[in-house]
Design a protein around this motif. Structure first.
Motif, PDB file in Angstrom:
ATOM      1  N   ALA A 178     119.514  28.068  74.882  1.00 58.80           N
ATOM      2  CA  ALA A 178     119.698  26.621  74.697  1.00 58.80           C
ATOM      3  C   ALA A 178     120.758  26.084  75.642  1.00 58.80           C
ATOM      4  N   ARG A 179     121.849  26.829  75.815  1.00 61.38           N
ATOM      5  CA  ARG A 179     122.913  26.403  76.723  1.00 61.38           C
ATOM      6  C   ARG A 179     122.418  26.412  78.166  1.00 61.38           C
ATOM      7  N   ASP A 180     121.673  27.445  78.560  1.00 61.31           N
ATOM      8  CA  ASP A 180     121.161  27.533  79.928  1.00 61.31           C
ATOM      9  C   ASP A 180     120.121  26.445  80.228  1.00 61.31           C
ATOM     10  N   ILE A 216     119.745  38.258  67.865  1.00 64.33           N
ATOM     11  CA  ILE A 216     118.882  37.203  68.396  1.00 64.33           C
ATOM     12  C   ILE A 216     119.532  35.826  68.321  1.00 64.33           C
ATOM     13  N   ILE A 217     120.437  35.612  67.384  1.00 60.50           N
ATOM     14  CA  ILE A 217     121.086  34.304  67.252  1.00 60.50           C
ATOM     15  C   ILE A 217     121.893  33.945  68.496  1.00 60.50           C
ATOM     16  N   PRO A 218     122.763  34.844  69.026  1.00 62.06           N
ATOM     17  CA  PRO A 218     123.452  34.498  70.281  1.00 62.06           C
ATOM     18  C   PRO A 218     122.490  34.319  71.458  1.00 62.06           C
ATOM     19  N   ARG A 271     109.968  29.741  73.602  1.00 64.08           N
ATOM     20  CA  ARG A 271     109.451  28.409  73.907  1.00 64.08           C
ATOM     21  C   ARG A 271     110.592  27.399  73.813  1.00 64.08           C
ATOM     22  N   VAL A 272     110.749  26.626  74.882  1.00 61.64           N
ATOM     23  CA  VAL A 272     111.684  25.508  74.855  1.00 61.64           C
ATOM     24  C   VAL A 272     110.835  24.300  74.491  1.00 61.64           C
ATOM     25  N   ASP A 273     110.963  23.907  73.226  1.00 59.72           N
ATOM     26  CA  ASP A 273     110.037  22.923  72.664  1.00 59.72           C
ATOM     27  C   ASP A 273     110.151  21.556  73.312  1.00 59.72           C
ATOM     28  N   SER A 274     111.362  21.109  73.601  1.00 61.64           N
ATOM     29  CA  SER A 274     111.516  19.770  74.168  1.00 61.64           C
ATOM     30  C   SER A 274     110.966  19.684  75.595  1.00 61.64           C
ATOM     31  N   LYS A 275     110.953  20.806  76.307  1.00 59.77           N
ATOM     32  CA  LYS A 275     110.422  20.824  77.678  1.00 59.77           C
ATOM     33  C   LYS A 275     108.984  21.313  77.727  1.00 59.77           C
TER      34      LYS A 275
END
Length: 149
Positions: free
Chosen positions: A90-92, A82-84, A114-118
């Motif tokens: 995050a990169r995408d 899950i780490i990669p 969930r992408v927290d910042s978006k």
């Protein structure tokens, strides 16, 4: 709903095993003491019986430790998957890995990302070989979340 950060997944792989170590040590010492007492006085069979009980406790604790050891190894191997994935998302999404939250500590099909910042939620769809994935936008009903750092 509970979400986990990359930091939580990386740091919480160890469990507290001190209690099992202490109990194993106590059972070992008790078995040794009862064995010595039995060997000094072979007619006192209660020491033999207590030594056997201590041995059974020792075997129980060792078996429990082995079960926890295999469980921890399985969790670590799943966490390494899950780490990669979190770093890839995050990169995408062009965000920091700490901004990506997941609702499972293991890589499973159907988990929520969930992408927290978006402030956007996605559902994970893994390919059969678990090397590729697609994220489809998801809408959660209850927006109250518990974030574990």
């Amino acid at each position: 709903m509970t979400f986990y950060t990359l930091n939580y997944i990386q740091n919480n792989q160890n469990t507290d095993r001190a209690i099992f170590y202490v109990l194993t040590l106590i059972a070992t010492v008790a078995m040794i003491i009862f064995t010595i007492l039995y060997l000094r006085n072979r007619f006192a069979t209660r020491y033999r019986d207590l030594g056997i009980i201590a041995l059974l406790f020792l075997l129980l604790f060792v078996g429990t430790q082995y079960e926890k050891y295999t469980q921890i190894n399985m969790q670590k191997s799943q966490a390494t998957q899950i780490i990669p994935f979190i770093k890839s998302v995050a990169r995408d999404e062009n965000v920091k890995p700490s901004d990506v939250l997941v609702n499972s500590t293991t890589l499973v099909n159907g988990m929520i990302v969930r992408v927290d910042s978006k402030n956007v939620d996605y559902q994970l769809n893994l390919n059969d070989d678990r090397n590729t994935y697609t994220l489809t936008q998801a809408h959660v009903i209850d927006h109250r979340v518990d974030v574990r750092n």
